[in-house]
Design an enzyme around this catalytic site. Structure first.
Site, mmCIF file in Angstrom:
data_model
loop_
_atom_site.group_PDB
_atom_site.id
_atom_site.type_symbol
_atom_site.label_atom_id
_atom_site.label_comp_id
_atom_site.label_asym_id
_atom_site.label_seq_id
_atom_site.Cartn_x
_atom_site.Cartn_y
_atom_site.Cartn_z
ATOM 1 N N GLY A 54 0.755 -1.352 -0.063
ATOM 2 C CA GLY A 54 0.121 0.048 -0.090
ATOM 3 C C GLY A 54 0.996 1.164 0.062
ATOM 4 N N ASP A 104 -1.654 7.550 -6.904
ATOM 5 C CA ASP A 104 -0.589 7.278 -6.671
ATOM 6 C C ASP A 104 0.738 7.690 -7.481
ATOM 7 O OD1 ASP A 104 -1.512 5.827 -4.811
ATOM 8 O OD2 ASP A 104 -1.685 3.680 -5.646
#
Ligand code: GLA
Length: 387
Positions: free
Chosen positions: A125, A173
């Protein structure tokens, strides 16, 4: 990172000490607040880490691409002839997907040698995937004078992940990894892609990331399931007003969800997204006012919502978070990233950090049988050439 040693490894692998490879670095990221909002056109607040992916790269004669990594034994050689197809060697798909994006844009790629080294844990993550994608994209952009701006590289990397790797992620991200700035987090509007760098000044506190070390399981399929539920909510809410995404609703409209969305699961997903956007906006505001205590409370509320309404936590993340909150000096703690496993991010008083880590490790191990890892990262810059 021992650059000399890394370069030595490159020469051992590929020979020819007369031509120096070029070194690039791309960070991983941690999201401070704003989870599962990016693909709903909402707000996120991630920052780049000083952990990430290093890439040594060098041009060679011919049409062969050679990939290797220090992290595990899995070398691949492949010939450039048209677009690539997804391979069973999972990690290679990240660079190959990015290379495809360059090829599709008419950039002529020639023979190359790649050596990667990552110090951000895989599948935890912290965006190891976006980090590999962006380090490749930034390197190719420079090597072939492609002239793409950072935003274009971010979008190409996201596309590689969506269409080539097959993970339907949002833009957070790759954006955080591309636009990261030392000691700042990025307050990003994922609908307009406008953003602001906000200084992270934690005074007597520090960031601690805790890895559940839970093996990645159903994350991708559950992730896609949540995306589907959000799409469903948007569809049902058309009866209320013509919205493109859930983030067009504000917290004052949450009470209306009951009227338009009968399925309780879908309703809760929508509630999370709308309430989370509200929390991000408030979190940025209180941080600017130096109110770390409220920032921590909002992190806690974010986790509660991810557990109860979005249902993406699980025993490991919840144990870290709820046991962590009982410990002295903990200002706020929540899961970060997609969930189901991976990491938590906590703000902890520096004076209590050591105790936090040792006590949390003990109780976590007792309750789950797993041993957690702790990282005390610095907030770093985005992907760039470093040598
Ligand atoms: C993953 C995805 C991101 C984002 C987060 C959840 O990290 O790659 O796009 O959706 O999950 O906030």
């Amino acid at each position: 990172m021992d650059t000399k040693n890394f370069t030595e490894k490159f020469y051992e692998k590929y020979g020819n000490r007369n031509e120096k490879p070029v070194l690039f670095f791309s960070p991983g990221r941690v999201n401070l607040i704003g989870e599962h909002t990016d693909y709903n056109g909402g707000f996120v607040f991630p920052c780049a880490l000083n952990y990430g992916t290093y890439l040594l790269i060098r041009k060679i004669e011919g049409n062969i691409l050679k990939f290797s990594t220090i992290n595990f034994n899995d070398d691949v050689e492949t010939e450039l002839k048209g677009l690539f197809v997804n391979t069973s060697k999972k990690w290679i798909n990240y660079p190959l997907g990015v290379i495809n994006e360059f090829l599709k844009k008419g950039i002529k790629i020639s023979g190359l040698e790649f050596l990667y080294y990552g110090d951000v844990p895989n599948g935890a993550g912290l965006s190891s995937s976006a980090s590999i994608e962006m380090v490749t994209a930034v390197a190719l952009n420079e090597f072939y004078n492609a002239g793409f701006g950072t935003l274009e590289l971010v979008k190409m990397s996201q596309k590689a992940e969506n269409e080539f790797v097959g993970m339907n992620c949002g833009i957070m991200d790759q954006f955080a990894v591309g636009f990261g700035k030392k000691d700042h987090a990025i307050f990003l509007n994922c609908d307009t892609l406008s953003f602001e760098n906000v200084p992270i000044i934690l005074n007597d506190c520090s960031l601690i990331i805790t890895n559940t070390n839970k093996r990645r399981g159903l994350t991708d399929s559950k992730y896609n399931e949540r995306r589907g539920e959000c799409d469903k909510a948007v569809e049902l809410l058309q009866a209320y007003k013509p919205i493109r995404n859930l983030s067009e609703l504000n917290t004052g409209e949450i009470h209306l969800l009951e009227k338009y969305i009968k399925d309780p699961a879908v309703r809760k997903r929508a509630k999370h997204v709308i309430s989370e956007n509200g929390r991000v906006v408030e979190a940025v505001k209180v941080l600017k006012g130096n109110n770390i205590i409220r920032f921590g409370e909002l992190m806690n509320l974010s986790h509660d919502s991810l557990k109860d309404d979005y249902e993406v936590t699980g025993i490991e993340l919840d144990t870290l978070v709820y046991e962590g909150r009982k410990l002295p000096g903990v200002i706020g703690t929540r899961m970060t990233g997609a969930g189901f496993g991976g990491c938590t991010v906590s703000i902890v008083k520096k004076a209590d950090s050591a105790k936090f880590m040792s006590e949390l490790a003990a109780v976590y191990q007792k309750k789950t049988g797993l041993v957690p890892d702790f990282y005390q990262p610095e907030i770093g810059d985005g992907a760039e050439r470093i040598g």
